[in-house]
Design an enzyme around this catalytic site. Structure first.
Site, PDB file in Angstrom:
ATOM      1  N   ASN A   1      90.334 -45.454 108.932  1.00 23.05           N
ATOM      2  CA  ASN A   1      91.282 -45.109 107.867  1.00 23.05           C
ATOM      3  C   ASN A   1      92.011 -46.315 107.271  1.00 23.05           C
ATOM      4  OD1 ASN A   1      93.564 -43.435 106.515  1.00 23.05           O
ATOM      5  ND2 ASN A   1      94.628 -44.691 108.033  1.00 23.05           N
TER       6      ASN A   1
ATOM      7  N   SER B   1      88.102 -43.725  98.645  1.00 23.27           N
ATOM      8  CA  SER B   1      89.138 -43.524  97.619  1.00 23.27           C
ATOM      9  C   SER B   1      88.463 -43.048  96.336  1.00 23.27           C
ATOM     10  CB  SER B   1      89.853 -44.854  97.350  1.00 23.27           C
ATOM     11  OG  SER B   1      90.592 -44.777  96.152  1.00 23.27           O
TER      12      SER B   1
ATOM     13  N   TYR C   1      89.512 -53.985  95.771  1.00 25.17           N
ATOM     14  CA  TYR C   1      89.699 -52.726  96.515  1.00 25.17           C
ATOM     15  C   TYR C   1      88.614 -51.709  96.143  1.00 25.17           C
ATOM     16  CZ  TYR C   1      92.169 -48.405  97.950  1.00 25.17           C
ATOM     17  OH  TYR C   1      92.515 -47.196  98.508  1.00 25.17           O
ATOM     18  N   ALA C   2      88.381 -51.544  94.845  1.00 26.61           N
ATOM     19  CA  ALA C   2      87.387 -50.565  94.390  1.00 26.61           C
ATOM     20  C   ALA C   2      85.999 -50.915  94.924  1.00 26.61           C
ATOM     21  CB  ALA C   2      87.379 -50.499  92.866  1.00 26.61           C
TER      22      ALA C   2
HETATM   23  N1  LIG Z   1      97.742 -43.414  99.467  1.00 32.34           N
HETATM   24  C1  LIG Z   1      96.817 -43.220  98.567  1.00 32.34           C
HETATM   25  O1  LIG Z   1      97.100 -42.815  97.428  1.00 32.34           O
HETATM   26  C2  LIG Z   1      95.369 -43.456  98.899  1.00 32.34           C
HETATM   27  C3  LIG Z   1      94.409 -43.068  97.953  1.00 32.34           C
HETATM   28  C4  LIG Z   1      93.070 -43.269  98.222  1.00 32.34           C
HETATM   29  C5  LIG Z   1      92.690 -43.858  99.413  1.00 32.34           C
HETATM   30  N2  LIG Z   1      93.634 -44.244 100.314  1.00 32.34           N
HETATM   31  C6  LIG Z   1      93.155 -44.869 101.540  1.00 32.34           C
HETATM   32  O2  LIG Z   1      93.680 -44.204 102.653  1.00 32.34           O
HETATM   33  C7  LIG Z   1      93.811 -45.115 103.740  1.00 32.34           C
HETATM   34  C8  LIG Z   1      95.221 -45.019 104.284  1.00 32.34           C
HETATM   35  O3  LIG Z   1      96.117 -45.315 103.224  1.00 32.34           O
HETATM   36  P1  LIG Z   1      97.680 -45.022 103.287  1.00 32.34           P
HETATM   37  O4  LIG Z   1      98.063 -44.609 101.940  1.00 32.34           O
HETATM   38  O5  LIG Z   1      98.001 -44.176 104.442  1.00 32.34           O
HETATM   39  O6  LIG Z   1      98.193 -46.526 103.502  1.00 32.34           O
HETATM   40  P2  LIG Z   1      99.490 -47.102 104.215  1.00 32.34           P
HETATM   41  O7  LIG Z   1      99.726 -48.417 103.562  1.00 32.34           O
HETATM   42  O8  LIG Z   1     100.583 -46.109 104.237  1.00 32.34           O
HETATM   43  O9  LIG Z   1      98.993 -47.347 105.728  1.00 32.34           O
HETATM   44  C9  LIG Z   1      97.986 -48.283 105.992  1.00 32.34           C
HETATM   45  C10 LIG Z   1      97.754 -48.378 107.480  1.00 32.34           C
HETATM   46  O10 LIG Z   1      96.687 -49.327 107.678  1.00 32.34           O
HETATM   47  C11 LIG Z   1      97.121 -50.304 108.607  1.00 32.34           C
HETATM   48  N3  LIG Z   1      96.527 -51.602 108.292  1.00 32.34           N
HETATM   49  C12 LIG Z   1      96.480 -52.216 107.079  1.00 32.34           C
HETATM   50  N4  LIG Z   1      95.896 -53.427 107.210  1.00 32.34           N
HETATM   51  C13 LIG Z   1      95.571 -53.555 108.527  1.00 32.34           C
HETATM   52  C14 LIG Z   1      94.984 -54.581 109.298  1.00 32.34           C
HETATM   53  N5  LIG Z   1      94.599 -55.746 108.765  1.00 32.34           N
HETATM   54  N6  LIG Z   1      94.819 -54.377 110.623  1.00 32.34           N
HETATM   55  C15 LIG Z   1      95.233 -53.228 111.207  1.00 32.34           C
HETATM   56  N7  LIG Z   1      95.785 -52.219 110.522  1.00 32.34           N
HETATM   57  C16 LIG Z   1      95.966 -52.392 109.206  1.00 32.34           C
HETATM   58  C17 LIG Z   1      98.643 -50.355 108.480  1.00 32.34           C
HETATM   59  O11 LIG Z   1      99.238 -50.903 109.649  1.00 32.34           O
HETATM   60  C18 LIG Z   1      98.954 -48.889 108.263  1.00 32.34           C
HETATM   61  O12 LIG Z   1      98.995 -48.224 109.511  1.00 32.34           O
HETATM   62  C19 LIG Z   1      93.444 -46.488 103.186  1.00 32.34           C
HETATM   63  O13 LIG Z   1      92.109 -46.789 103.497  1.00 32.34           O
HETATM   64  C20 LIG Z   1      93.597 -46.311 101.696  1.00 32.34           C
HETATM   65  O14 LIG Z   1      92.764 -47.184 100.973  1.00 32.34           O
HETATM   66  C21 LIG Z   1      94.973 -44.063 100.086  1.00 32.34           C
END
Ligand SMILES: NC(=O)c1ccc[n+]([C@@H]2O[C@H](COP(=O)([O-])OP(=O)(O)OC[C@H]3O[C@@H](n4cnc5c(N)ncnc54)[C@H](O)[C@@H]3O)[C@@H](O)[C@H]2O)c1
Length: 254
Positions: free
Chosen positions: A87, A139, A152-153
């Site tokens: 994730n 995503s 990212y994309a």
């Molecule tokens: N929030 C959105 O709108 C959205 C939309 C599409 C996809 N996503 C995807 O969902 C996933 C979770 O997103 P979110 O919104 O919960 O993000 P967030 O920023 O709230 O949380 C990200 C998590 O990833 C961990 N993380 C980031 N870089 C890291 C690293 N180098 N090593 C270890 N851990 C790391 C952070 O510690 C955190 O726990 C991601 O892959 C994101 O791309 C999110």
């Protein structure tokens, strides 16, 4: 109804906040023990204090030695690994012309290379068990473009293709691999430079009032966790290599 993940051992990356934390909470509520990896120590520790079925691992996903040690410890302590939720992810919000090669590579190391490495570490155990569920978080940026997210994309498009290829290679071992593609979800990731991008007037006007998102609101992390639960459970038995879009209808509209 009996818990759907009773006795299952699940690794969830990015489990300290946002979507990963919601997935971890949902899985624990369904009887799983969750090994949560993330950067943020304090938030992880709070999860561990709140839930006895949560084991925290504070690490950087770019550190392959730490990942190897973690998976080995999980294997030794629990004897099996049933579920891997890849994730964790992040993005640079920068126009392409301002994006450096280092930023491109950093994004790839965290968002997709770590998924490859963790699958390499976990899959042999799942093969031994002849059972496994892997869910990679993609995503909607993987299928439709908006400004300033080129690196990212690219990682998210790669995740979709990787998910399909992995699903083919692991199918014969009882390992099902799918991806989730969330749209705009209310998590800390939506806050860019101190601005909650899901609460701006521009978001309200276009995505909500004009219903570019037909369901006219951002999604909640728990709504992604519900789909992750299905894909991580035995109820998901005839679906592999798919990318499930959860976006309130965002990508079905012009
Ligand atoms: N929030 C959105 O709108 C959205 C939309 C599409 C996809 N996503 C995807 O969902 C996933 C979770 O997103 P979110 O919104 O919960 O993000 P967030 O920023 O709230 O949380 C990200 C998590 O990833 C961990 N993380 C980031 N870089 C890291 C690293 N180098 N090593 C270890 N851990 C790391 C952070 O510690 C955190 O726990 C991601 O892959 C994101 O791309 C999110």
């Amino acid at each position: 109804m009996s818990p759907r993940l009773q006795g299952r051992i699940a690794i969830v990356t990015g489990a300290s906040q946002g979507i990963g934390a919601a997935i971890a909470r949902r899985f624990m509520a369904e009887g799983a023990h969750v090994i949560g990896m993330a950067l943020a120590g304090e938030a992880l520790r709070q999860m561990a204090q709140t839930y006895c079925a949560f084991t925290p691992y504070e690490l950087d996903l770019q550190d392959h030695v730490a990942l190897t040690d973690c998976v080995e410890q999980v294997r030794q302590q629990h004897g099996r690994i049933d579920i891997l939720i890849n994730n964790a992810g992040f993005q640079y919000t920068l126009p392409f012309l301002d994006t450096t090669l280092e930023q491109w590579q950093h994004t790839h190391r965290v968002n997709i290379e770590a998924q490859f490495v963790l699958c390499k570490l976990v899959a042999p155990h799942m093969v031994e068990q002849q059972y496994g569920r892997i869910v990679n978080i993609s995503s909607t940026q993987s299928i439709a473009a908006e400004p300033a997210v080129s690196a990212y994309a690219a990682t998210k498009g790669g995740i979709n293709a990787f998910t399909r290829a992995l699903a083919v290679d692991l199918a014969e071992y009882g390992i099902l691999v799918n991806a989730l593609a969330p749209g705009a979800i209310a998590t800390p990731m939506a806050i860019i430079d101190g601005v909650d991008t899901l609460k701006t007037e521009a978001f309200e006007e276009w995505y909500v009032r004009q219903r570019k998102i037909p369901l006219a609101r951002p999604g909640q992390p728990e709504e992604i966790a519900s789909a992750a639960l299905f894909l991580a459970s035995e109820e998901c038995s005839y679906m592999t290599g798919q990318v499930l879009v959860i976006d309130g209808g965002l990508t079905i509209t012009f």
